[in-house]
Structures are given as structure tokens and as C-alpha cells.
Design an enzyme around this catalytic site. Sequence first.
Site, PDB file in Angstrom:
ATOM      1  N   GLY A  46     -51.746 -26.821 -12.429  1.00  0.00           N
ATOM      2  CA  GLY A  46     -51.539 -27.654 -13.278  1.00  0.00           C
ATOM      3  C   GLY A  46     -51.941 -29.126 -12.460  1.00  0.00           C
ATOM      4  O   GLY A  46     -51.838 -28.954 -11.272  1.00  0.00           O
ATOM      5  N   GLN A  51     -52.446 -37.761 -10.840  1.00  0.00           N
ATOM      6  CA  GLN A  51     -52.853 -37.224  -9.445  1.00  0.00           C
ATOM      7  C   GLN A  51     -53.966 -37.467  -8.942  1.00  0.00           C
ATOM      8  O   GLN A  51     -54.409 -37.070  -7.575  1.00  0.00           O
ATOM      9  CB  GLN A  51     -52.318 -35.669  -9.422  1.00  0.00           C
ATOM     10  CG  GLN A  51     -51.011 -35.415  -9.807  1.00  0.00           C
ATOM     11  CD  GLN A  51     -50.576 -33.944  -9.738  1.00  0.00           C
ATOM     12  OE1 GLN A  51     -50.523 -33.355 -10.731  1.00  0.00           O
ATOM     13  NE2 GLN A  51     -50.201 -33.539  -8.729  1.00  0.00           N
ATOM     14  N   CYS A  94     -46.403 -28.632  -5.826  1.00  0.00           N
ATOM     15  CA  CYS A  94     -47.200 -29.566  -6.284  1.00  0.00           C
ATOM     16  C   CYS A  94     -48.386 -30.183  -5.488  1.00  0.00           C
ATOM     17  O   CYS A  94     -47.989 -30.286  -4.421  1.00  0.00           O
ATOM     18  CB  CYS A  94     -46.214 -30.873  -6.686  1.00  0.00           C
ATOM     19  SG  CYS A  94     -47.032 -32.391  -7.415  1.00  0.00           S
ATOM     20  N   LEU A  95     -49.485 -30.141  -6.097  1.00  0.00           N
ATOM     21  CA  LEU A  95     -50.691 -30.712  -5.394  1.00  0.00           C
ATOM     22  C   LEU A  95     -50.342 -31.854  -4.649  1.00  0.00           C
ATOM     23  O   LEU A  95     -51.228 -31.975  -3.576  1.00  0.00           O
ATOM     24  CB  LEU A  95     -52.071 -30.494  -6.337  1.00  0.00           C
ATOM     25  CG  LEU A  95     -52.424 -29.186  -6.692  1.00  0.00           C
ATOM     26  CD1 LEU A  95     -53.374 -29.175  -7.615  1.00  0.00           C
ATOM     27  CD2 LEU A  95     -52.753 -28.286  -5.485  1.00  0.00           C
ATOM     28  N   HIS A 136     -43.487 -29.712 -15.705  1.00  0.00           N
ATOM     29  CA  HIS A 136     -43.681 -30.464 -14.382  1.00  0.00           C
ATOM     30  C   HIS A 136     -44.814 -31.664 -14.721  1.00  0.00           C
ATOM     31  O   HIS A 136     -44.517 -32.431 -14.109  1.00  0.00           O
ATOM     32  CB  HIS A 136     -44.103 -29.466 -13.484  1.00  0.00           C
ATOM     33  CG  HIS A 136     -44.587 -29.682 -12.183  1.00  0.00           C
ATOM     34  ND1 HIS A 136     -44.014 -29.399 -10.913  1.00  0.00           N
ATOM     35  CD2 HIS A 136     -45.407 -30.659 -11.708  1.00  0.00           C
ATOM     36  CE1 HIS A 136     -44.490 -30.004 -10.168  1.00  0.00           C
ATOM     37  NE2 HIS A 136     -45.449 -30.558 -10.440  1.00  0.00           N
ATOM     38  N   GLU A 137     -45.801 -31.120 -15.293  1.00  0.00           N
ATOM     39  CA  GLU A 137     -46.820 -31.999 -15.554  1.00  0.00           C
ATOM     40  C   GLU A 137     -46.622 -33.203 -16.351  1.00  0.00           C
ATOM     41  O   GLU A 137     -47.020 -34.300 -16.066  1.00  0.00           O
ATOM     42  CB  GLU A 137     -48.248 -31.255 -16.221  1.00  0.00           C
ATOM     43  CG  GLU A 137     -48.498 -30.052 -15.314  1.00  0.00           C
ATOM     44  CD  GLU A 137     -48.796 -30.649 -13.790  1.00  0.00           C
ATOM     45  OE1 GLU A 137     -49.380 -31.668 -13.473  1.00  0.00           O
ATOM     46  OE2 GLU A 137     -48.760 -29.561 -13.029  1.00  0.00           O
ATOM     47  N   HIS A 140     -44.947 -35.868 -14.628  1.00  0.00           N
ATOM     48  CA  HIS A 140     -45.889 -36.774 -13.785  1.00  0.00           C
ATOM     49  C   HIS A 140     -46.186 -38.044 -14.634  1.00  0.00           C
ATOM     50  O   HIS A 140     -46.558 -39.043 -14.102  1.00  0.00           O
ATOM     51  CB  HIS A 140     -47.177 -35.792 -13.384  1.00  0.00           C
ATOM     52  CG  HIS A 140     -46.988 -35.098 -12.173  1.00  0.00           C
ATOM     53  ND1 HIS A 140     -46.955 -35.828 -11.044  1.00  0.00           N
ATOM     54  CD2 HIS A 140     -47.228 -34.013 -11.945  1.00  0.00           C
ATOM     55  CE1 HIS A 140     -46.887 -34.872 -10.062  1.00  0.00           C
ATOM     56  NE2 HIS A 140     -46.984 -33.844 -10.498  1.00  0.00           N
TER      57      HIS A 140
HETATM   58 ZN   LIG Z   1     -47.068 -31.771  -9.527  1.00  0.00          ZN
END
Ligand SMILES: [Zn+2]
Length: 170
Positions: A46, A51, A94-95, A136-137, A140
Site C-alpha cells: 500500500g 509518501q 510502512c514504506l 493504514h493508508e 496517511h
Molecule cells: Zn504507511
Amino acid sequence: MTIKPLIILPDPLLRQVSQPIERVDADIRKLAEDMLETMYEAPGIGLAAIQVGVARRMLVIDISKEGDEREPLVFINPEIVRSSDEYSVYEEGCLSIPDYYAEVERPASITVKSLDREGREHLTEADGLLATCLQHEIDHLNGVLFIDHISRLKREMVIKKFTKASKSKL
Ligand SMILES: [Zn+2]
């Protein structure tokens, strides 16, 4: 398609609230393609636009299993319109917080209203990994990170570690 550099903790951009997308046009479709490419390259399941440094309300997800055919999902202006009373726990990563994982409790199933790449409205019923990933996304887009859902002590340790690492790179 372009692979974009990822924004990493403690970059203040990660705390910014993203703005709604008023028109789903060619630029937005291009951004969606770039985000998918960036997510696959990472690799991750995701990615939110913030990000890659774009404060717009869009996210991409692909929870298909490795080796299976890709199932790219694009959510524009996603909004949670229903959350279950039942909760489930997943280990999240998380990236933007590489190599850190922690268990997070979230509603087990949700319904999300969003637009697709053609600007059509969709209702998505999600449970399991997809429900967790969507929450989660969507966090963000509101400047919220998964570490905000863990204990303060653990969160402060992670932030400290990443702040130190970012300074040593200067
Ligand atoms: Zn994330």
C-alpha cells in the site's frame, strides 16, 4: 511510469493532511501509475500519495500474493463510511518507516466510499488484510502513522531512531 523517491520518517510531510482531489484527470491517472510502480518496486502492499510527497487524497493497494497476478487498486478521496465493532490485530509496517513492524488493533471490517481512476464512485466492503491496509493508508491522508496506534514509549523510540539516522545522512 516513474519510480518516485519515498518520504521517510521524521519528514514533517508525513504529518500533513492531504487535500481532496477535485477532478480525476490525466495528471491524477499518471500519479496513480507512478505510485503503483513505486509501491511494486519497494516492494510494499500500500502507498499513499503523501509518501511520494504529494498531499492529495489518493492511495494505491495491491494485496495479491507474491507470484500471483497483480491486482492494483486505486482509491481516490477514500472515506470510511462504516467500521465494525469487532477488532482485529495485524503486524503492520510502512514504506516510510522501513524495517519497523508492530502489532496494531483496528476495526476488523469497514466500508469505504471512493472514486476510481475514471472518476466513478465505488463502495468497497473490506475485511482482513484489505481492511487493515485501507485504514493504514487512509490514516496517511490525515497525517497519521501506524506508530500513533502503538504505545508512546515504543513510538518515541522509533522516532528517535529515525531522527538520528536522518541526521547522520546529512
Ligand atoms: Zn504507511
